[in-house]
Design a protein around this motif. Sequence first.
Motif, PDB file in Angstrom:
ATOM      1  N   ILE B  90       0.848  -1.193   0.000  1.00  0.00           N
ATOM      2  CA  ILE B  90       0.000   0.000   0.000  1.00  0.00           C
ATOM      3  C   ILE B  90       0.878   1.236   0.000  1.00  0.00           C
ATOM      4  O   ILE B  90       0.624   2.208  -0.725  1.00  0.00           O
ATOM      5  CB  ILE B  90      -0.930   0.015   1.234  1.00  0.00           C
ATOM      6  N   GLN B  91       1.935   1.178   0.784  1.00  0.00           N
ATOM      7  CA  GLN B  91       2.840   2.328   0.840  1.00  0.00           C
ATOM      8  C   GLN B  91       3.457   2.592  -0.526  1.00  0.00           C
ATOM      9  O   GLN B  91       3.512   3.740  -0.990  1.00  0.00           O
ATOM     10  CB  GLN B  91       3.933   2.042   1.883  1.00  0.00           C
ATOM     11  N   VAL B  92       3.898   1.528  -1.184  1.00  0.00           N
ATOM     12  CA  VAL B  92       4.505   1.696  -2.515  1.00  0.00           C
ATOM     13  C   VAL B  92       3.480   2.260  -3.490  1.00  0.00           C
ATOM     14  O   VAL B  92       3.783   3.142  -4.300  1.00  0.00           O
ATOM     15  CB  VAL B  92       5.058   0.345  -3.019  1.00  0.00           C
ATOM     16  N   THR B  96       3.820   5.733  -5.479  1.00  0.00           N
ATOM     17  CA  THR B  96       3.765   5.788  -6.945  1.00  0.00           C
ATOM     18  C   THR B  96       2.751   6.815  -7.415  1.00  0.00           C
ATOM     19  O   THR B  96       3.022   7.615  -8.325  1.00  0.00           O
ATOM     20  CB  THR B  96       3.396   4.409  -7.505  1.00  0.00           C
ATOM     21  N   LEU B  97       1.588   6.811  -6.781  1.00  0.00           N
ATOM     22  CA  LEU B  97       0.577   7.802  -7.151  1.00  0.00           C
ATOM     23  C   LEU B  97       1.127   9.210  -6.936  1.00  0.00           C
ATOM     24  O   LEU B  97       0.898  10.119  -7.732  1.00  0.00           O
ATOM     25  CB  LEU B  97      -0.683   7.620  -6.288  1.00  0.00           C
ATOM     26  N   ASP B  98       1.868   9.343  -5.841  1.00  0.00           N
ATOM     27  CA  ASP B  98       2.427  10.648  -5.532  1.00  0.00           C
ATOM     28  C   ASP B  98       3.371  11.105  -6.629  1.00  0.00           C
ATOM     29  O   ASP B  98       3.341  12.258  -7.063  1.00  0.00           O
ATOM     30  CB  ASP B  98       3.160  10.545  -4.195  1.00  0.00           C
ATOM     31  N   VAL B 104      -0.029  14.000  -4.799  1.00  0.00           N
ATOM     32  CA  VAL B 104      -1.400  13.575  -5.048  1.00  0.00           C
ATOM     33  C   VAL B 104      -2.314  13.962  -3.890  1.00  0.00           C
ATOM     34  O   VAL B 104      -1.917  13.975  -2.723  1.00  0.00           O
ATOM     35  CB  VAL B 104      -1.404  12.045  -5.255  1.00  0.00           C
ATOM     36  N   CYS B 105      -3.527  14.333  -4.254  1.00  0.00           N
ATOM     37  CA  CYS B 105      -4.533  14.595  -3.231  1.00  0.00           C
ATOM     38  C   CYS B 105      -5.824  13.949  -3.696  1.00  0.00           C
ATOM     39  O   CYS B 105      -5.882  13.382  -4.781  1.00  0.00           O
ATOM     40  CB  CYS B 105      -4.736  16.094  -3.032  1.00  0.00           C
ATOM     41  N   GLU B 106      -6.852  14.064  -2.917  1.00  0.00           N
ATOM     42  CA  GLU B 106      -8.061  13.320  -3.247  1.00  0.00           C
ATOM     43  C   GLU B 106      -8.643  13.766  -4.584  1.00  0.00           C
ATOM     44  O   GLU B 106      -9.165  12.958  -5.348  1.00  0.00           O
ATOM     45  CB  GLU B 106      -9.099  13.484  -2.128  1.00  0.00           C
ATOM     46  N   LEU B 107      -8.525  15.047  -4.885  1.00  0.00           N
ATOM     47  CA  LEU B 107      -9.098  15.548  -6.130  1.00  0.00           C
ATOM     48  C   LEU B 107      -8.470  14.875  -7.347  1.00  0.00           C
ATOM     49  O   LEU B 107      -9.149  14.588  -8.331  1.00  0.00           O
ATOM     50  CB  LEU B 107      -8.901  17.062  -6.238  1.00  0.00           C
ATOM     51  N   ASP B 108      -7.170  14.610  -7.230  1.00  0.00           N
ATOM     52  CA  ASP B 108      -6.512  13.940  -8.351  1.00  0.00           C
ATOM     53  C   ASP B 108      -7.140  12.584  -8.593  1.00  0.00           C
ATOM     54  O   ASP B 108      -7.388  12.195  -9.731  1.00  0.00           O
ATOM     55  CB  ASP B 108      -5.017  13.748  -8.048  1.00  0.00           C
ATOM     56  N   LEU B 109      -7.409  11.898  -7.500  1.00  0.00           N
ATOM     57  CA  LEU B 109      -8.007  10.589  -7.675  1.00  0.00           C
ATOM     58  C   LEU B 109      -9.419  10.696  -8.219  1.00  0.00           C
ATOM     59  O   LEU B 109      -9.883   9.845  -8.961  1.00  0.00           O
ATOM     60  CB  LEU B 109      -8.041   9.839  -6.335  1.00  0.00           C
ATOM     61  N   ILE B 110     -10.102  11.756  -7.848  1.00  0.00           N
ATOM     62  CA  ILE B 110     -11.481  11.893  -8.298  1.00  0.00           C
ATOM     63  C   ILE B 110     -11.530  12.117  -9.796  1.00  0.00           C
ATOM     64  O   ILE B 110     -12.301  11.492 -10.514  1.00  0.00           O
ATOM     65  CB  ILE B 110     -12.163  13.069  -7.576  1.00  0.00           C
ATOM     66  N   PHE B 111     -10.671  13.021 -10.272  1.00  0.00           N
ATOM     67  CA  PHE B 111     -10.797  13.392 -11.676  1.00  0.00           C
ATOM     68  C   PHE B 111     -10.014  12.499 -12.616  1.00  0.00           C
ATOM     69  O   PHE B 111     -10.195  12.577 -13.811  1.00  0.00           O
ATOM     70  CB  PHE B 111     -10.352  14.848 -11.857  1.00  0.00           C
ATOM     71  N   HIS B 112      -9.155  11.650 -12.088  1.00  0.00           N
ATOM     72  CA  HIS B 112      -8.377  10.813 -12.983  1.00  0.00           C
ATOM     73  C   HIS B 112      -8.481   9.358 -12.594  1.00  0.00           C
ATOM     74  O   HIS B 112      -7.477   8.662 -12.466  1.00  0.00           O
ATOM     75  CB  HIS B 112      -6.913  11.244 -12.958  1.00  0.00           C
ATOM     76  N   VAL B 113      -9.708   8.903 -12.416  1.00  0.00           N
ATOM     77  CA  VAL B 113      -9.923   7.526 -11.980  1.00  0.00           C
ATOM     78  C   VAL B 113      -9.287   6.552 -12.955  1.00  0.00           C
ATOM     79  O   VAL B 113      -8.661   5.563 -12.559  1.00  0.00           O
ATOM     80  CB  VAL B 113     -11.426   7.220 -11.891  1.00  0.00           C
ATOM     81  N   ASP B 114      -9.413   6.850 -14.242  1.00  0.00           N
ATOM     82  CA  ASP B 114      -8.889   5.902 -15.225  1.00  0.00           C
ATOM     83  C   ASP B 114      -7.375   5.788 -15.103  1.00  0.00           C
ATOM     84  O   ASP B 114      -6.804   4.693 -15.213  1.00  0.00           O
ATOM     85  CB  ASP B 114      -9.306   6.323 -16.624  1.00  0.00           C
ATOM     86  N   LYS B 115      -6.712   6.904 -14.834  1.00  0.00           N
ATOM     87  CA  LYS B 115      -5.247   6.842 -14.710  1.00  0.00           C
ATOM     88  C   LYS B 115      -4.845   6.012 -13.493  1.00  0.00           C
ATOM     89  O   LYS B 115      -3.881   5.244 -13.531  1.00  0.00           O
ATOM     90  CB  LYS B 115      -4.670   8.250 -14.572  1.00  0.00           C
ATOM     91  N   LEU B 130       2.229  -7.802  -9.216  1.00  0.00           N
ATOM     92  CA  LEU B 130       2.960  -7.940 -10.471  1.00  0.00           C
ATOM     93  C   LEU B 130       4.322  -7.276 -10.369  1.00  0.00           C
ATOM     94  O   LEU B 130       5.339  -7.843 -10.714  1.00  0.00           O
ATOM     95  CB  LEU B 130       2.121  -7.307 -11.584  1.00  0.00           C
ATOM     96  N   GLU B 131       4.329  -6.031  -9.918  1.00  0.00           N
ATOM     97  CA  GLU B 131       5.578  -5.269  -9.909  1.00  0.00           C
ATOM     98  C   GLU B 131       5.566  -4.393  -8.691  1.00  0.00           C
ATOM     99  O   GLU B 131       4.557  -3.756  -8.378  1.00  0.00           O
ATOM    100  CB  GLU B 131       5.618  -4.426 -11.185  1.00  0.00           C
ATOM    101  N   THR B 132       6.715  -4.359  -8.001  1.00  0.00           N
ATOM    102  CA  THR B 132       6.735  -3.533  -6.801  1.00  0.00           C
ATOM    103  C   THR B 132       7.759  -2.421  -6.884  1.00  0.00           C
ATOM    104  O   THR B 132       7.892  -1.634  -5.966  1.00  0.00           O
ATOM    105  CB  THR B 132       7.100  -4.410  -5.595  1.00  0.00           C
ATOM    106  N   ASN B 133       8.480  -2.388  -7.989  1.00  0.00           N
ATOM    107  CA  ASN B 133       9.507  -1.379  -8.131  1.00  0.00           C
ATOM    108  C   ASN B 133       8.871  -0.114  -8.662  1.00  0.00           C
ATOM    109  O   ASN B 133       8.379  -0.068  -9.795  1.00  0.00           O
ATOM    110  CB  ASN B 133      10.568  -1.903  -9.106  1.00  0.00           C
ATOM    111  N   MET B 134       8.925   0.918  -7.869  1.00  0.00           N
ATOM    112  CA  MET B 134       8.196   2.142  -8.203  1.00  0.00           C
ATOM    113  C   MET B 134       8.649   2.724  -9.533  1.00  0.00           C
ATOM    114  O   MET B 134       7.834   3.150 -10.354  1.00  0.00           O
ATOM    115  CB  MET B 134       8.420   3.143  -7.079  1.00  0.00           C
ATOM    116  N   ASN B 135       9.966   2.771  -9.741  1.00  0.00           N
ATOM    117  CA  ASN B 135      10.465   3.396 -10.963  1.00  0.00           C
ATOM    118  C   ASN B 135      10.013   2.640 -12.189  1.00  0.00           C
ATOM    119  O   ASN B 135       9.624   3.227 -13.200  1.00  0.00           O
ATOM    120  CB  ASN B 135      11.984   3.457 -10.929  1.00  0.00           C
ATOM    121  N   GLU B 136      10.070   1.326 -12.093  1.00  0.00           N
ATOM    122  CA  GLU B 136       9.648   0.497 -13.221  1.00  0.00           C
ATOM    123  C   GLU B 136       8.196   0.780 -13.573  1.00  0.00           C
ATOM    124  O   GLU B 136       7.838   0.978 -14.739  1.00  0.00           O
ATOM    125  CB  GLU B 136       9.851  -0.972 -12.822  1.00  0.00           C
ATOM    126  N   ILE B 137       7.366   0.819 -12.538  1.00  0.00           N
ATOM    127  CA  ILE B 137       5.943   1.060 -12.775  1.00  0.00           C
ATOM    128  C   ILE B 137       5.750   2.402 -13.465  1.00  0.00           C
ATOM    129  O   ILE B 137       5.010   2.525 -14.449  1.00  0.00           O
ATOM    130  CB  ILE B 137       5.163   1.050 -11.440  1.00  0.00           C
TER     131      ILE B 137
END
Lengths: 818, 193
Positions: B90-92, B96-98, B104-115, B130-137
Amino acid sequence: MPAPIRLRELIRTIRTARTQAEEREMIQKECAAIRSSFREEDNTYRCRNVAKLLYMHMLGYPAHFGQLECLKLIASQKFTDKRIGYLGAMLLLDERQDVHLLMTNCIKNDLNHSTQYVQGLALCTLGCMGSSEMCRDLAGEVEKLLKTSNSYLRKKAALCAVHVIRKVPELMEMFLPATKNLLSEKNHGVLHTSVVLLTEMCERSPDMLTHFRKLVPQLVRILKNLIMSGYSPEHDVSGISDPFLQVRILRLLRILGKSDDDSSEAMNDILAQVATNTETSKNVGNAILYETVLTIMDIKSESGLRVLAINILGRFLLNNDKNIRYVALTSLLKTVQTDHNAVQRHRSTIVDCLKDLDVSIKRRAMELSFALVNGNNIRGMMKELLYFLDSCDPDFKADCASGVFLAAEKYAPSKRWHIDTIMRVLTTAGSYVRDDSVPNLIQLITNSVEMHAYTVQRLYKALLDDISQQPLVQVASWCIGEYGDLLVSGQCEEEEPIQVTEDEVLDVLEGLLVSNLSAPVTRGYSLTAIMKLSTRFSSVNRIKKVVSIYGSSIDVELQQRAVEYNALFKKYDHMRPALLERMPIMEKTATNGPTEIVQTNGETESSALDSKHPPSITQPTNQANDLLDLLGGNDVPVIQTALPTKPASAGGELLDLLGDLSLSGGPTPAPAPSVPISQTPFLLDGLSSQPLFNDTAAGIPPMTAYNKNGLKIEFTFERSNPNPNISVITIHASNSTEADMTDFVFQAAVPKTFQLQLLSPSSNIVPALNQGSVTQVIRVLNPQKQQLRMRIKLTYTLKGAPVQDLAEVNNFPPQSWQ
Amino acid sequence: MIKAILIFNNHGKPRLSKFYEHYTEDTEQQIIRETFHLVSKRDENVCNFLEGGMLIGGSDNKLIYRHYATLYFVFCVDSSESELGILDLIQVFVETLDKCFENVCELDLIFHVDKVHNILAEMVMGGMVLETNMNEIITQVDAQNKMEKSEAGIAGAPARAVSAVKNMNLPEMPKNINIGDISIKVPNLPSFK
């Protein structure tokens, strides 16, 4: 038609809605617009519409009309369309819809696409929601991608393969050749997913497990590199290099090393290394340590390592982080069976966790404490647990109370302590105890004869304090009814005797009858108790008055009881003393306690009016009920096997001589043709199992199980060699009266921990004057090595009159069941 | 296996819901509500693990959650996953979202659900990590986003006639359309066949 609004605007609009109804309206309007747009087959805006549809789906509105559109998007050439299309497919479709099969062809094409991202999308979707048909069709493609050199695709293909295996286990072999060089990858992503794939294959098939055992050295090497390699920025999480991969490898090692000595030995070093070198200041380190501990406990590790593991868990318990403590308690619960002593060392810490504020930790600590209770620490532990019971949440009280009862039953150091403990539980958590604790407690009390006075005194005092806890009140009123005379006479040795008069006792019991807090069952208990006191107390008139008042009670149960008791006073007064005398000590038949006691209560009342038999008849009728209960539960009736018949008599003699250790060698008389059961099974049994029987047969003395009215039944024993838990008993029934016993049926029942198999008897007729005997083989399975007891029921016809009898057989020689 | 990944805010509004096992739509919403109920009752300093509610599989499944500002990130897993490992996951995910959304804040998640879904798809597939390496993702997600952008994405609308031509799936496209000062370079055709 104007261009459909963008997703962002839709979201903005919906957020301005102030009420749920407004939001619903907006969404419905938008849905209508989307639907008409779909109808127009508009390619340009389809992806936008589907994106909006998915958003509305997340909020909870129906979106199934978009499913077909998702398919169209997937079929499109644009990456954007495909992306949204596949996302929509994953969210909206599943294998229950027929539409999903249409995707198969698209996915197949996309799996061979030139862009890796499209291939990735297809793999992702297949891995998330592929049905078994789809998986079957596309497994070949997935397998091909598993061998590609592109690590991005390889890792996705590995997880997709896991999903395929889960859906269609038969395809597992297909992926076997591809797994050969999966572990030699450098890319951690691929390594990670490959380990997942290997784990899944090993879990599903023991053949794969043995096949992959040879990979243990390679895994150990990878793990070693991870630990030893210094800082590698790309895989680092809080100072530890790729903890996710480490944890996965440890888990796979656990599966591979379970019950295999060689692999476990190969792992010992690396496990010790991980356990000692990992930093425990952050959650990551603890995660790895936790996984290591679980692995150590599961494989055949050496004892030093196990002690190390338990110590690590003990250290976890002292950690401040709640998560770590939770995890430690869970693992200790798993290991307490195998490494009991080691866990005992941490008992005090565990008991402290009972006082923690966190609900999950409290629950784990409670379960673990119950598992740790043994004969030595019972007193101390019980004190803590009772204290916990006082202060815990209501959700816990029921489980805690049952746990306390079980522990007390197993390890009670003295009867008085046992009764005290149960009383304490009843007073503190009375309304949460299980229903069968009342009869169990009553049975316990009747069995501890010397404690009667003490018990009834304590219960009386408890009643004076509080009559709201129903189980306590029920037990108390029952006891007062039984032992009221002891109470009034003030005979208690254990405690300071209290001075109670008969009137006070009757006041209390009558108070129960009228109180609003009493349940109908409780009222029944107290009315019966009052009635019983009529033989123990001298103030009978008061009791007569009470009973006659309740003869017109609205509660039908009370009314019936009162009317019957009234009748006892009037018409059947001569029977009253005999009926209401002290209860005999009740036996506990395995887990059948409750049925017994309920029936004795019933017996005392219903037998008042109809039977002329003294109350001692309640004992055999109980036995009959028990026997029937056990028979019903165990399905033990005589097994009549239908096999080709053979001429009976001559064969019968041979059988008698060959098949068993029969003592009466007399020929079975002419009525043999009336034997419905053939001898063949017996013959096969006797001969085929003969070589299996050991000389121990000679060591076990035969015993007489039943000898009455001319019918004598002897048991002889053999132990079956391949399975030491099976005892084979052969019964020999002989008849010393002058007439034959016809229609002879032998039935047996055993307590629930045993299993019984009755083979067919040699005949149904026991000839007169000991001229011959009927033999029958019983096989008893005794996995828990408990003392063998049996109830037998015999029915036969003697001189035209049917005879039925029950008996209990308890005197089995110890060698027959140990 | 991960059974479900849910993100909802302090009032129970779902910001992302991904189920890796099939449930009907009604059940899904009920699960979200039930999970919110269970998780919101928790105090701040208790452990992050909970038994699952009845709808999601009862005591066999655990809810592992983390509370960040106004959002709850809840992963519902069964017993084959390491609890502490999922906490790290969860932390990773949040880190990554950050990185992808710049603080990242809640609004980002609201308006970019698909991303957010796309990022999640690079991390967890079919209920498995599948993948836990942040940079790779992030590299992969960026590459795919670039591909999407070159097609004008889902937000693109034919503002001009020119883009309408661009969006037509013609088998043959001129390599270089130069109109005025807008230079639109058509990307490699073979990769789209």
